[in-house]
Design a protein around this motif. Structure first.
Motif, short mmCIF file in Angstrom:
data_model
loop_
_atom_site.label_atom_id
_atom_site.label_comp_id
_atom_site.label_asym_id
_atom_site.label_seq_id
_atom_site.Cartn_x
_atom_site.Cartn_y
_atom_site.Cartn_z
N ARG A 197 0.84 -1.22 -0.03
CA ARG A 197 -0.08 0.03 0.02
C ARG A 197 0.64 1.19 -0.20
NH1 ARG A 197 -2.20 -0.26 5.17
NH2 ARG A 197 -3.05 -2.25 4.52
N GLU A 198 2.03 1.15 0.90
CA GLU A 198 2.80 2.52 1.02
C GLU A 198 3.57 2.51 -0.46
OE1 GLU A 198 2.37 4.68 3.26
OE2 GLU A 198 0.91 3.50 4.18
N ARG A 221 13.57 2.34 1.58
CA ARG A 221 12.93 3.03 2.65
C ARG A 221 11.52 3.24 2.98
NH1 ARG A 221 16.76 8.31 2.63
NH2 ARG A 221 18.58 7.65 1.27
N VAL A 222 10.87 3.24 1.85
CA VAL A 222 9.37 3.32 2.01
C VAL A 222 8.66 1.82 2.63
CG1 VAL A 222 7.14 3.32 0.91
CG2 VAL A 222 9.00 5.10 0.37
N VAL A 250 6.84 -0.86 8.00
CA VAL A 250 6.92 -1.62 9.03
C VAL A 250 6.91 -0.82 10.34
CG1 VAL A 250 8.33 -3.41 10.16
CG2 VAL A 250 8.37 -3.36 7.55
N ALA A 251 7.69 0.36 10.21
CA ALA A 251 7.85 1.29 11.38
C ALA A 251 6.62 1.92 11.80
CB ALA A 251 8.96 2.38 10.80
N ARG A 252 5.66 2.11 10.98
CA ARG A 252 4.27 2.73 11.35
C ARG A 252 3.82 1.72 12.29
NH1 ARG A 252 2.26 6.42 7.35
NH2 ARG A 252 3.55 6.68 5.60
N GLY A 297 9.40 10.66 2.46
CA GLY A 297 9.49 11.51 3.89
C GLY A 297 8.50 11.00 4.91
N GLU A 298 7.37 10.53 4.86
CA GLU A 298 6.73 10.15 5.64
C GLU A 298 7.38 8.64 6.20
OE1 GLU A 298 2.97 8.64 4.09
OE2 GLU A 298 2.18 10.81 3.67
N ALA A 299 8.19 7.80 5.34
CA ALA A 299 8.59 6.58 5.66
C ALA A 299 9.62 7.11 6.86
CB ALA A 299 9.06 5.68 4.45
#
Ligand SMILES: Cc1cc2nc3c(=O)[nH]c(=O)nc-3n(C[C@H](O)[C@H](O)[C@H](O)COP(=O)(O)O)c2cc1C
Length: 372
Positions: A43-44, A140-141, A146-148, A342-344
């Motif tokens: 999705r990301e 990175r995305v 996963v980080a989210r 940037g979000e990631a």
């Protein structure tokens, strides 16, 4: 010596080049038993994927992610969850066209990394910029997806707030608009203008820069540490590390230099729930390198794409003056696809600091403090 790893407790190491067979990353340190599927990551990735509109590169990459390790089906719930072991994520490159780059094999593209790679390593992969290509940002995305999931209740969003010299009207900001136009722009009216503006730039074979604003909601107070572990410093480094980023601001950033102490003060009052309320957020949610519990707000400036269809003066690797013009497929404004990147990166910094805070401090300290 290698510098391909991000983070301390939430870590990922990315691998791959623009024109290699695959890119990806290994995420290490992710806590166990967090639900995670390939769809969550896809999705990301789909938001960063090239070729989705006429305003981004026409390279067609499905960017289909495979989870190679680190997940298992939880018997109790039947859901796929993380196991606490390394999560290897792989994305195959399918649409490389190396011949597009044969003309710039020995000529340095002004604004790109060929010259500095040659000076440092004695060679560079000119096909799409090799490791300096923004293909790497897909890794990175993927790590960011996963980080989210690591910080409970965390929502990280970003939007394009300026393209070239044209800013959005912040009074028209609507987060719902961001996914309705090809620019991740929160101002519907300005997004319509960006279509004709960027069409002109694209048809002229030129490029423009952009400013992206990243906002994290649901960040617990207390993340970050003095003095070499400041949350704002780590966010700045993470955003600055994105290809083509030339400036980062936290909160009101450079504007604070012209403000008075009175105007810049984020005054405090007690809220009805017994927690303090800040009456403004000039600091961008961070004081002393530690999160306040407010929104974390950062902005980053992305330079214009260096690949342009106009001839530029340069030198070649044999030491001759020459000219170069970049053919091939490019984004006229790389700032657009930098939005999910940037979000990631912000999500990765917050996940890392969340785990570091939990490791050092454990339970939050009682506040308000009991009377003595
Ligand atoms: C999403 C994205 C796509 C990019 N695509 C291109 C491109 O097509 N052509 C180009 O010259 N640079 C592109 N870049 C920028 C280069 O990767 C970057 O300028 C280069 O690695 C040099 O590094 P620096 O600008 O950070 O110093 C892109 C950057 C991003 C974030």
């Amino acid at each position: 010596m290698s510098f391909n790893t991000f983070g301390q407790l939430f870590r990922f190491t990315s691998f791959g080049e623009s024109h290699g067979p695959a890119i990806g990353c290994v995420v290490d340190g992710c806590p166990p038993r967090i639900p995670l599927t390939a769809e969550d990551i896809q999705r990301e990735l789909d938001r960063r994927r090239p070729g989705q509109s006429r305003f981004t590169t026409q390279r067609q990459e499905p960017d289909a992610v495979k989870i190679l390790s680190g997940v298992f089906t939880d018997e109790a719930t039947g859901r796929q969850v993380t196991t606490g072991t390394p999560i290897a994520l792989m994305i195959e490159n399918v649409d490389q066209r190396s011949k597009d780059y044969s003309e710039i094999k020995d000529k340095y593209r002004p604004g790109h990394a060929g010259y500095t790679y040659d000076i440092k390593y004695g060679l560079h992969d000119y096909r799409g910029g090799g490791r300096a290509s923004a293909r790497e940002t897909a890794a990175r995305v993927a790590a960011g997806a996963v980080a989210r999931k690591v910080v409970p209740g965390l929502v990280v969003r970003a939007a394009l707030v300026q393209m070239g010299p044209h800013k959005i009207d912040r009074s028209r900001w609507d987060w719902n608009e961001v996914d309705r136009n090809p620019f991740f722009c929160p101002d519907a009216e300005q997004a319509t203008f960006f279509e004709s503006y960027l069409d002109g730039v694209r048809k002229a074979g030129s490029s423009v820069g952009a400013v992206i604003e990243v906002v994290a909601d649901g960040v617990p107070p207390g993340l970050g540490a003095p003095v070499y572990g400041k949350l704002d410093a780590d966010i700045a480094a993470a955003l600055m590390g994105i290809n083509a980023v030339k400036g980062v601001e936290i909160g009101d950033g450079f504007t604070t230099a012209a403000m008075s102490g009175e105007d810049n003060a984020d005054e405090m009052r007690m809220g009805n729930d017994g927690k303090p309320v800040f009456l403004s957020n000039h600091a961008g949610g961070i004081l002393g390198g530690i999160s306040t519990g407010q929104l974390i707000v950062a902005r980053f400036a992305v330079k214009p794409t260096s690949s342009i269809l106009t001839s530029r003066r340069t030198v070649d690797s044999r030491g001759n003056d020459t000219e170069v013009m970049t053919k091939g497929r490019h984004d006229p404004c790389v700032g657009i696809r930098a939005v999910p990147i940037g979000e990631a990166m912000l999500a990765c910094v917050l996940a890392d600091h969340y785990l570091r805070h939990r490791g050092q401090v454990g339970e939050p300290a009682p506040w308000p403090k009991p009377a003595v």
